[in-house]
Design an enzyme around this catalytic site. Structure first.
Site, short mmCIF file in Angstrom:
data_model
loop_
_atom_site.label_atom_id
_atom_site.label_comp_id
_atom_site.label_asym_id
_atom_site.label_seq_id
_atom_site.Cartn_x
_atom_site.Cartn_y
_atom_site.Cartn_z
N SER A 67 0.81 -1.22 0.00
CA SER A 67 0.00 0.00 0.00
C SER A 67 0.85 1.27 0.00
O SER A 67 1.88 1.35 0.66
CB SER A 67 -0.87 -0.01 1.26
OG SER A 67 -1.41 1.26 1.49
N GLU A 100 0.08 3.68 1.64
CA GLU A 100 0.05 4.11 3.04
C GLU A 100 1.41 3.86 3.70
O GLU A 100 1.78 4.56 4.65
CB GLU A 100 -1.07 3.34 3.76
CG GLU A 100 -1.36 3.74 5.19
CD GLU A 100 -2.01 5.11 5.36
OE1 GLU A 100 -2.51 5.68 4.38
OE2 GLU A 100 -1.99 5.63 6.50
N TYR A 160 -1.70 0.06 10.67
CA TYR A 160 -1.92 -0.61 9.39
C TYR A 160 -0.68 -0.48 8.50
O TYR A 160 -0.20 -1.47 7.93
CB TYR A 160 -3.14 0.01 8.70
CG TYR A 160 -3.32 -0.37 7.25
CD1 TYR A 160 -3.90 -1.57 6.88
CD2 TYR A 160 -2.90 0.50 6.22
CE1 TYR A 160 -4.07 -1.92 5.54
CE2 TYR A 160 -3.06 0.16 4.89
CZ TYR A 160 -3.65 -1.05 4.55
OH TYR A 160 -3.80 -1.38 3.22
#
Ligand code: NAP
Ligand code: GDD
Length: 349
Positions: free
Chosen positions: A136, A138, A159
């Site tokens: 990701s 992220e 996460y």
């Protein structure tokens, strides 16, 4: 005639799992998916593809969970996949602050369990299983845009930390054991099937409901973050291409354009002739303990080596989601008018 290739997908019931299943079925694959046991049906996104198991079908569902190594090992023995797409995750960033340990168990250790199951299977059978890992953007966290494969990870949530662990486990298994493992570093991708607690879908659902008088206001958190939003249908094509390459590698997948939540609100409410500034309020409950301000990816490597390119920009994406959610809201309105009003949707999200 050559036997059809077989794919195993964790996270098949999610947004990406459903688009990937459609893509692989269209290419003639037999598709096996891992489904979590839930007290209610959780296969809405793939029900249109599923055929009664008593008839001949190329899609097969199995109970399993990324927290259950034994089940993963058994599935590999049973399915003998050529390709494994690891899409399963507790994928909500805000929720990962509330459930950090569970998120790490599924997102970080879950990947290690998959990799060890694949390594054992390959050693025992001599068969290669190519693995796609759903990494990701992220993971870049506070790193300056535009982010590329060479950008340092600066994760800002449980996460993201778990995805970074997963990323490096994949690199380590690739280098240590010669497994074919590709890490996709995908920027945000959305669709009419996006979960309703992610910001784009929360906005298109609310705006269309407001338009039809089913809702009065929309409450959101930080409106200043910028995201590089693409279409999930395009992004699963990149996943597949990574596993068709001659050698396994890591790739950023992005459109290269980022806009703020405010600008996305403008696109969506504007398409419905609504003034978002009068209808949206900020509720601090949706703020995160740490925020990722600006994600914007450079996918030159994927474009060059995989021949991949997005077909849908954020404006077309917003239009697609608005049209789909408008149909959903119209159905809701018909039900309401015939006296079948649904319970109000919770502010919990
Ligand atoms: P999603 O819609 O939230 O789907 C997640 C899937 O994982 C669902 O099928 C879910 O099952 C399953 N899952 C959750 N916990 C599990 C567990 N313990 N064991 C097995 N399966 C489990 O996510 P998505 O948007 O399709 O994303 C797919 C993957 O890409 C995820 O790994 C996500 O972190 C990653 N990713 C997504 C994006 C994006 O913008 N969409 C960007 C980069 C990376 P239920 O249906 O039962 O909940
Ligand atoms: N969910 C949500 N709800 N986000 C909001 C809200 C709200 O009410 N208000 C503002 N936001 C902001 C968030 O603070 C964040 O900056 C941005 O909208 C996007 O939030 P999400 O749509 O939840 O996505 P995300 O970027 O945190 O995570 C998604 O993309 C990642 C890839 O970068 C998820 O799909 C992750 O699984 C994925 O890895």
């Amino acid at each position: 005639m050559t036997a059809p290739r077989t794919a195993l997908i964790t996270g098949i019931t999610g947004q990406d799992g459903s688009y990937l299943t459609e893509l692989l079925l269209s290419k003639g694959y037999a598709v096996h998916g891992v489904v979590r046991r839930a007290s209610l049906f959780n296969t809405d996104r793939i029900d249109h593809l599923y055929v009664d198991p008593h008839q001949e079908s190329r899609i097969h569902l199995h109970y399993g969970d990324l927290t259950d190594s034994g089940a993963l090992r058994n599935l590999l023995e049973e399915v003998e996949p050529d390709e494994l797409y690891n899409l399963g995750a507790q994928s909500h960033v805000r929720v990962s602050f509330d459930q950090p340990e569970y998120t790490a168990d599924v997102v970080a250790l879950g990947v290690l369990r998959v990799l060890e199951a694949v390594r054992g299977h390959q050693r025992r059978t001599g068969r290669q299983v190519k693995v796609y890992q759903a990494g990701s953007s992220e993971m870049f966290g506070s790193a300056k845009p535009r982010q590329t494969e060479a950008t340092r990870f600066e994760p800002r949530s449980p996460y993201a930390c778990a995805k970074v662990f997963a990323h490096y486990q994949c690199v380590n298994h690739r280098e240590s054991y010669g497994l074919f493992i590709a890490n996709g570093v995908l920027f945000n991708h959305e669709s009419p099937r996006r979960g309703e607690t992610f910001v784009t879908r929360k906005i298109t659902r609310a705006a269309t409901r407001i338009k039809l008088g089913l809702q009065e206001k929309l409450y959101l958190g930080n409106l200043d973050a910028r995201r590089d939003w693409g279409f999930a249908g395009d992004y699963v094509e990149a996943m597949w291409r990574m596993l068709q390459a001659d050698r396994p590698d890591d790739y950023v997948v992005a459109t290269g354009e980022s806009i703020t939540i405010r600008a996305f609100l403008g696109l969506v409410f504007g398409a419905l002739d609504l003034d978002w500034e009068a209808l949206v309020e900020v509720d601090p409950r949706y703020f995160r303990p740490a925020e990722v301000d600006h994600l914007e990816g450079d996918s030159a490597k994927a474009r060059r080596l995989l021949g991949w390119a997005p077909t849908t920009d954020v404006r077309a994406l917003a239009k697609m989601m608005v049209e789909s959610d408008l149909r959903l809201a119209e159905r809701e309105l018909v039900l309401k008018r015939s006296g079948h009003e649904e319970a109000p949707r919770g502010g919990y999200r």
